[in-house]
Design a protein around this motif. Sequence first.
Motif, PDB file in Angstrom:
ATOM      1  N   MET A   1      31.068  49.242  44.636  1.00 29.85           N
ATOM      2  CA  MET A   1      32.175  48.136  44.207  1.00 29.85           C
ATOM      3  C   MET A   1      33.301  47.979  45.152  1.00 29.85           C
ATOM      4  O   MET A   1      33.949  49.040  45.593  1.00 29.85           O
ATOM      5  CB  MET A   1      32.596  48.476  42.850  1.00 29.85           C
TER       6      MET A   1
ATOM      7  N   CYS B   1      36.468  46.166  44.877  1.00 26.05           N
ATOM      8  CA  CYS B   1      37.399  45.258  44.017  1.00 26.05           C
ATOM      9  C   CYS B   1      38.777  44.702  44.433  1.00 26.05           C
ATOM     10  O   CYS B   1      39.903  45.618  45.109  1.00 26.05           O
ATOM     11  CB  CYS B   1      37.820  46.466  42.745  1.00 26.05           C
TER      12      CYS B   1
ATOM     13  N   SER C   1      39.411  42.989  37.710  1.00 25.80           N
ATOM     14  CA  SER C   1      38.599  43.893  38.068  1.00 25.80           C
ATOM     15  C   SER C   1      38.486  45.019  37.224  1.00 25.80           C
ATOM     16  O   SER C   1      37.658  45.743  37.078  1.00 25.80           O
ATOM     17  CB  SER C   1      39.391  44.497  39.629  1.00 25.80           C
TER      18      SER C   1
ATOM     19  N   ILE D   1      35.068  46.454  35.903  1.00 22.81           N
ATOM     20  CA  ILE D   1      34.788  47.823  35.982  1.00 22.81           C
ATOM     21  C   ILE D   1      34.488  48.718  34.595  1.00 22.81           C
ATOM     22  O   ILE D   1      33.519  49.567  34.430  1.00 22.81           O
ATOM     23  CB  ILE D   1      35.864  48.601  36.629  1.00 22.81           C
TER      24      ILE D   1
ATOM     25  N   LEU E   1      34.129  41.972  43.538  1.00 20.27           N
ATOM     26  CA  LEU E   1      34.883  41.785  42.443  1.00 20.27           C
ATOM     27  C   LEU E   1      36.117  40.926  43.102  1.00 20.27           C
ATOM     28  O   LEU E   1      37.129  41.373  43.514  1.00 20.27           O
ATOM     29  CB  LEU E   1      35.278  42.629  41.433  1.00 20.27           C
ATOM     30  N   SER E   2      36.102  39.503  43.153  1.00 19.59           N
ATOM     31  CA  SER E   2      37.149  38.977  43.791  1.00 19.59           C
ATOM     32  C   SER E   2      36.969  37.118  43.631  1.00 19.59           C
ATOM     33  O   SER E   2      35.938  36.685  43.371  1.00 19.59           O
ATOM     34  CB  SER E   2      37.075  38.867  45.307  1.00 19.59           C
TER      35      SER E   2
END
Length: 412
Positions: free
Chosen positions: A249, A251, A261, A265, A342-343
Motif C-alpha cells: 500500500m 498511502c 487513506s 486501510i 491511495l491518492s
Amino acid sequence: MNFLRAQGLAVGIAETQDALKALTMVGFEDRDTVRATLKTLFTGSKQEQQVFDRCFDLYFVSAEEFKANQADIALARQEYEARQRELEERLSVQGRPVDLRDDLKDVYARMPQSERDHLKDVVDKFSEKMKHAPKLYEGFIRSVFMKSLMEQQLLLEDAAEGAGQADSDADLMFRNISRFREADIPRAYLLIDQVTRRINGEIVARRKHSGRSEALDFRRTIRAGLSTGGALCRLHRKPHHSRRKRIVMLCDVSGSMLRFSEFAIRFIKSLSEVSDHSEIFLFSEQVQRVNPFVALQNMDLFSSYVRTSGVWGRGTNIGRALEAVMAAAPPVLTPNTVLLVLSDAKSVSLDQAEVSLIRAGNAAGSVIWMNPIPEAKWQYLKGVTRLRQHCSMVPCGTLDELARACQRLIGG
C-alpha cells in the motif's frame, strides 16, 4: 434517473430501459406497484433500498402537491432571475457588471436581502473614488464581493450539512468521505465493520460452495477404489487452494488525504482474504515505510501516528514515492504483488510520476489506484487523465465505493 444517480445509486442506460419496459407492463396506476418495480431494478442492498425509498417519496407526490410544488418552483425561479439581473444592473463598476464566477453569482442570488444591501452600499460608497483610481478601487470592490460571497457559500454548505444531522446509515454509505463530520466518524467505523463482515461471509460461503477444483486426484481415487475391489465408485478431486494476496500500500497522507487513506486501510485491514504481510508506505513530499503492525493492528492510533511522523500535511510527489517503493530492500514489488495506491493523483512532476508508475506496473503483478475524487471529475484533472492509463483506477469517494473496490481487490 438523474436524481437517483445524484444520490449515489448506479442507474445507467440499461437499468433505465429495463424500468421503462417493466412499467409498461405493470402500469402507472398503483403507486406501491411502481415503487416495488423500480426498487427491484435499481437497488441491490438494504442501504440502497433505503436511499431509493427516500428519493421516491420526495419525487413522487399527489397531483395537488405537484401543482403546488410547481407553482413554488416557478415563483422561486422568477425571484432567482430577478436577483441575477440585480447583480448585473445595480452592482456594476463604471457601467460594467462585477466580474464573478458563475457559482458565486448563484450564491449571490441565494443570499439574504441584508447581505445584498451590504454589497450595494460598498459599491455606492466607493463610486466617487472610482473616478480617480478606477483599477485600484475596482480590484478592491471585487475582493469585497469575493470575500462576502465565499463566506455565504460556506454558510450555505454548513446549513446543508446541519440539515442532515439525523442521516441514516444509507446516507452515510453514499456520502463523499470528504464531507464527513467528526460526529460521523464513529458510525462510519461501525459501518465498515458491518460491511467487511458481510463481504468476508460471502467469500467464505462461496469458497465452501466451490471448494473443489475440476482436477481429478488420481491417487486418492485409486486408493479409494481398492476398498471396492478396484471399482472407481467415487471420484476424488484436488482441493482448491486460494492464495491470499500480498498487498503493498502506498498511502497519500498530504493534507485532506489522511482521512481517506485511514478509511481505506480500515477496510483492507478488516478483510480476511488480504495478506497479513502487507507493506505500507506513507507519502507526501517525503516517503516513510511503516511497520504494518502499527498501521493495521492499532487503527485507533493510526491518525496520531501519521500526524507525528513528519510526512503528513505537505505537498504530494507521487513519482518520488513510487521510486522509494521500488528501491526498497529486499524488493517488495514482485509478480505476485498487488500495488495499491491511495491518492487523488494530484502531484508535482507528473512526468516523473508517469514514468515511475509504468516501471512499478512492470515490477508488480498489478496496480490498483483508489481515487477519492468522483469519477465525473476525472476528465478535468491532468494527473488523473495521465496516470489512469497505466493502472486500474477505481473511484472510492464513498464508503460504498470503497467496499466495491475492496471486493474487486480480493476477487469478490
